[in-house]
Structures are given as structure tokens and as C-alpha cells.
Scaffold this active site. Structure first.
Site, PDB file in Angstrom:
ATOM      1  N   HIS A   1       7.115   4.348 -24.467  1.00 16.04           N
ATOM      2  CA  HIS A   1       8.208   4.736 -25.379  1.00 16.04           C
ATOM      3  C   HIS A   1       9.563   4.854 -24.685  1.00 16.04           C
ATOM      4  O   HIS A   1      10.364   5.742 -25.037  1.00 16.04           O
ATOM      5  CB  HIS A   1       7.856   6.061 -26.086  1.00 16.04           C
ATOM      6  CG  HIS A   1       6.459   6.059 -26.626  1.00 16.04           C
ATOM      7  ND1 HIS A   1       5.402   6.618 -25.951  1.00 16.04           N
ATOM      8  CD2 HIS A   1       5.957   5.509 -27.742  1.00 16.04           C
ATOM      9  CE1 HIS A   1       4.291   6.416 -26.637  1.00 16.04           C
ATOM     10  NE2 HIS A   1       4.594   5.754 -27.727  1.00 16.04           N
ATOM     11  N   CYS A   2       9.812   3.992 -23.703  1.00 15.40           N
ATOM     12  CA  CYS A   2      11.093   4.001 -22.957  1.00 15.40           C
ATOM     13  C   CYS A   2      11.392   5.379 -22.376  1.00 15.40           C
ATOM     14  O   CYS A   2      12.569   5.749 -22.233  1.00 15.40           O
ATOM     15  CB  CYS A   2      12.272   3.572 -23.843  1.00 15.40           C
ATOM     16  SG  CYS A   2      12.116   1.953 -24.551  1.00 15.40           S
ATOM     17  N   ALA A   3      10.360   6.150 -22.081  1.00 10.93           N
ATOM     18  CA  ALA A   3      10.596   7.505 -21.564  1.00 10.93           C
ATOM     19  C   ALA A   3       9.603   7.796 -20.433  1.00 10.93           C
ATOM     20  O   ALA A   3       8.725   8.660 -20.561  1.00 10.93           O
ATOM     21  CB  ALA A   3      10.454   8.524 -22.690  1.00 10.93           C
TER      22      ALA A   3
END
Ligand SMILES: Cc1ncc(COP(=O)(O)O)c(C=O)c1O
Length: 380
Positions: free
Chosen positions: A336-338
Site C-alpha cells: 500500500h505504498c507505505a
């Protein structure tokens, strides 16, 4: 398909959003702010109305304090790169999206120092840890409002109060909160607010914005035509022209205006309460399924409509694949791009399967999602 991927972008949108976008494209599809003819003026009026609506929605004062961008990532880049200079220090958290972390890491190479405050296992940030990280050269604090991994709601009121007390700018990433959680930039001491138009605000993709408090001068990241002061080779200094170069996404922006109108009519607190009902029922039921691990606070008083889970040790992509193929359910697996948020909660290797709900999801869909997870957990 049952769409549980609203944290990526909300779908569907209200009918009025679709209608206004079509209307803008068919009936007044001229270039806003570039000419004085009737169609160009109508396009400019549509953009101003959305700017005005947004400024009221966030209590931003002058509508010109709202600058349009194409997504929250661009807004965050403008806020972060526009304010930080070599020798400055910025504080952020381990729960941030790469759209915060990557610009900060980019600036590190240019001599901008950073401190990344670590969250707890629930994704929660202690505002005291932020205060303790302040140094004499701290110029900016950047945090998300709601985590896009665990849904954790951050103590933004406390952080804003700390920033104000120390005379540090506060940039809030409203990607997962705008349109569902109240954001009042005055009351919450927010100096810069980055928001996407295409998530909770129910507008189309290709829309976003940045609120810039009166008196803050950012370095723009784009220079070009604005339709104003065309005699000059220098970028105009006035807002929003200083930060809005090139043709705006007029159909998208008027669609965003309709998204906000819809939220105002339905009332943000009712939208939130409904999403809380869906989320809390979903969490309560999936916690009963053997083999399912649920991350985050597990309590809608501290969590938005974002729920990350895993089933045993199965790769999150495999679970998402089965949900898609066999149940026609859309979720988002992976990181999740995190990446730092996943490190924080211990899911960097496996990723998580993220369910994210909206006002347009139904109780029946939630029941179906719970059943699907029960079946998968039993079968695997
Ligand atoms: C917390 C957070 N910040 C920033 C972004 C970037 O938003 P956009 O896709 O509009 O650039 C996202 C997108 O999912 C997000 O979840």
C-alpha cells in the site's frame, strides 16, 4: 463487483458527479481563465465555485488559499518541497505514505534533515514523541490524518497545537480523511492541507488540492502559463496562479464540486456514522474467524473505514486474488505504498489484505465479504 478499495479511490461516485463532468465536457468545455468568451467564463465560474466550496468545507478563509493539483501526491510534493530548504529539519511518522516519505528522502540528499517518529503496533502516534523530536531547525511537521494501512486516526489536534506552540508549520495529509472526518484548518492549527479529490470527497481521479495558509509563501514546483500577467516572463506571485500553471482539469474540478455538495447534503457526520457501522460490524465478525489476523486499533473511535487483515501466513496477494477471482470482491493487497507502516506493524514480508469501505457500500456487501473470508480461511 463488490468494491472494497475505496482507500485507493472511491467508486462509485454520486450520480451528480458523473452528470456535471459530462455537462462540463459537452456544454462548456472551454479553457478556464484563458479567454473572456462566454464558455471560458463559464468554465472559470465552475472552478471558482469548487474552490469556494472547498474553502468553506475546510474553513480555509479566502477561496484563493485553495490550490488545485492533480492528486494528493502533487499536493504533498508542493507542500514539502515548497517550504523546506537545506539546513531545515522536518518531522514525520512511520505511518506515512510514500507520497510523504519519498519527497522527504529526496530532500535529504539536498541537506534537509528528517526525523521519522515511530508509531506503536496499532499504528498510533504519541504526540509527545513528535514534540520530543523538535530541534532548533525544525521547520515542518508532516503527518497523515488517517493511516491508509490500519485506518488509525492520528492525534492531529494535539500535533497542530504543538506545531503552533513552537512556531513550526504543520502539513496534514488528508488523503484518507477528507470528506469523512471533519477538517477545520483554523481549529486544528493546520498550515498546509493536502487532499485528493478522488477519494472521500467523491470527485474524479485527476483532482486534488493544497490549502495554503495566508502568509505562507511556497516555492512553486511548476512555472508556466496562468492566463494572468501574460506580459511578464516571471511567474505571478499571487495565489492560486503562483501554483497553478497550465490548463486545469476543469471537468474534474466541477465534478469534485458536486462530490462536496453531495457530502454537504448527506451530512459528513451521517456519512462517517454509516462507515463506522460497516467497519465495526466487519471487524467484530472477522475477529471470530479462525486464522484471520486483523491489524490496527479495532475500534472505530480510533480507526477509519480501512481494515487490514491476513489469513495465516498466506501471501496477501494470494488472498486478494481469490477474493477477486472467486468472489468478485475488489481489495488491495501488498504494501500500500507505505513500507515503514508495514515494518511498524510487522507485515513487511507478507503485506496485508486491505478492505476499505465507503458510504456506497451496503450491509449486505459487508456480510458477503465476511462470508468470503470465512470460506477462504476454512479452505486454505
Ligand atoms: C495516506 C495517503 N497519502 C497520500 C496518498 C496519495 O494520494 P494520490 O493517489 O491522490 O496521489 C494516498 C493514496 O492512497 C494515501 O493513502
Amino acid at each position: 463487483m463488490i468494491y472494497f478499495d475505496n482507500a485507493a479511490t472511491s467508486f462509485p461516485k454520486p450520480e451528480s458527479v458523473y452528470n456535471e463532468i459530462f455537462k462540463a465536457m459537452r456544454e462548456y468545455g472551454a479553457n478556464p481563465g484563458r479567454s473572456g468568451h462566454r464558455l471560458a467564463l463559464e468554465a472559470s465560474r465552475g472552478i471558482f465555485e469548487t474552490r469556494n466550496r472547498l474553502s468553506k468545507f475546510f474553513n480555509a478563509g479566502n477561496p484563493m488559499n485553495i490550490v488545485f493539483t492533480f492528486n494528493c501526491t502533487e499536493s504533498l510534493n508542493l507542500g514539502i518541497k515548497g517550504i523546506l530548504r537545506p539546513g531545515d529539519h522536518v518531522i514525520t511518522t512511520s505511518m506515512e505514505h510514500n507520497s510523504v516519505l519519498r519527497p522527504i528522502k529526496y530532500l535529504e540528499k539536498m541537506g534537509v534533515e528528517n526525523t521519522i517518529v515511530k508509531a506503536d503496533k496499532m499504528g498510533g502516534i504519541n504526540s509527545k514523541d513528535i514534540e520530543n523530536a523538535i530541534k532548533p531547525n525544525t521547520k515542518l511537521i508532516v503527518t497523515t490524518h488517517v493511516s491508509n494501512l490500519t485506518g488509525t486516526i492520528m492525534p492531529v489536534g494535539e500535533i497542530g497545537e504543538i506545531a503552533k506552540r513552537y512556531g513550526i508549520y504543520y502539513l496534514l495529509d488528508g488523503a484518507q480523511s477528507a470528506g469523512v472526518y471533519d477538517i477545520d484548518v483554523e481549529r486544528m492549527n493546520i498550515d498546509l492541507l493536502a487532499f485528493p479529490g478522488h477519494k472521500g470527497l467523491l470527485g474524479p481521479q485527476g483532482t486534488g488540492g493544497l490549502y495554503i495558509r495566508d502568509g505562507i509563501e511556497l516555492d512553486g514546483i511548476l512555472q508556466g502559463g496562468t492566463g494572468s500577467a501574460s506580459y511578464s516572463l516571471e511567474q505571478p506571485e499571487i495565489k492560486p496562479d503562483k501554483y497553478e500553471s497550465g490548463t486545469l482539469n476543469a471537468p474534474g474540478i466541477v465534478g469534485l464540486g458536486e462530490g462536496i455538495r453531495y457530502i454537504e447534503e448527506r451530512k459528513i457526520e451521517d456519512i462517517r456514522t454509516y462507515e463506522e457501522e460497516l467497519t465495526s460490524h466487519f471487524i467484530e465478525e472477522i475477529l471470530k474467524i479462525e486464522g484471520v489476523r486483523v491489524y490496527g486499533p479495532l475500534d472505530v473511535n480510533s480507526q477509519g473505514a480501512v481494515v487490514s487483515i491476513n489469513i495465516g501466513n498466506i501471501d496477501s496477494s494470494e488472498v486478494a486474488y481469490i477474493l477477486n477471482q472467486e468472489y468478485d470482491i475488489a481489495v488491495r493487497p501488498g504494501l500500500h505504498c507505505a513500507p515503514l507502516a508495514h515494518e511498524t506493524i510487522g507485515t513487511f514480508e507478507q503485506g496485508t489484505v486491505r478492505f476499505s469501505f465507503s458510504f456506497f457500500n451496503t450491509h449486505r456487501e459487508i456480510e458477503y465479504g465476511i462470508k468470503a473470508l470465512g470460506n477462504i480461511a476454512r479452505e486454505i
